[in-house]
Design a protein around this motif. Sequence first.
Motif: not given
Length: 185
Positions: A1-2, A5, A54, A58-63, A65
């Motif tokens: 997990m970044n 998140n 994010a 560049n840490l954009i994830t589906n979680l 979102k």
Amino acid sequence: MNIANKLTFLRVTLVFVFMALIWWIPGNMELNLWLALAVFIFASFTDFLDGYLARKLNLITNLGKFMDPLADKCLVTVAMLALVDVGDQWLNFKWPAWILAIILLREFAVSGMRLIAVTKNVVVSANIWGKAKTVVQMVMIIVCLCPIQSYFMGTLGLFLTYLALVLTIVSGVIYIWENKEVFKD
């Protein structure tokens, strides 16, 4: 997990800390309100920070979102419930429950539209109106939650409440209008 998140999940945890300070921890309510205000401000800052990190890293994830808007809605809704509940006793004015009802109806409508959009592989991104609505709601909550009793704070809180209401309605209408194709079969 970044890290982005993790900040989002911290915000969700802070919702429960906020709730504890308002409803579950007995003692000096004025002190609890100040602490709840500090928690709300910090949690609101994590909303800005997780989005910034994010995008920047560049840490954009589906979680992210999924969880980021959910965390925002939980934080704002619980804070507005607190305003309705304790507003007439501890704050500058009784916060009207009907405003919360309209805000929640908008949130349900937009969230429902987003769920329909997902089934059609359409992403409904936040726009400037939705972001403005969120910022004004958070500032309004900060002002309204502040336990400083004064005419100025009460007037400012009331102004921001109605501004948040207008932006909530306008942004909801814009989201639905701009994405009306989602409802076509």
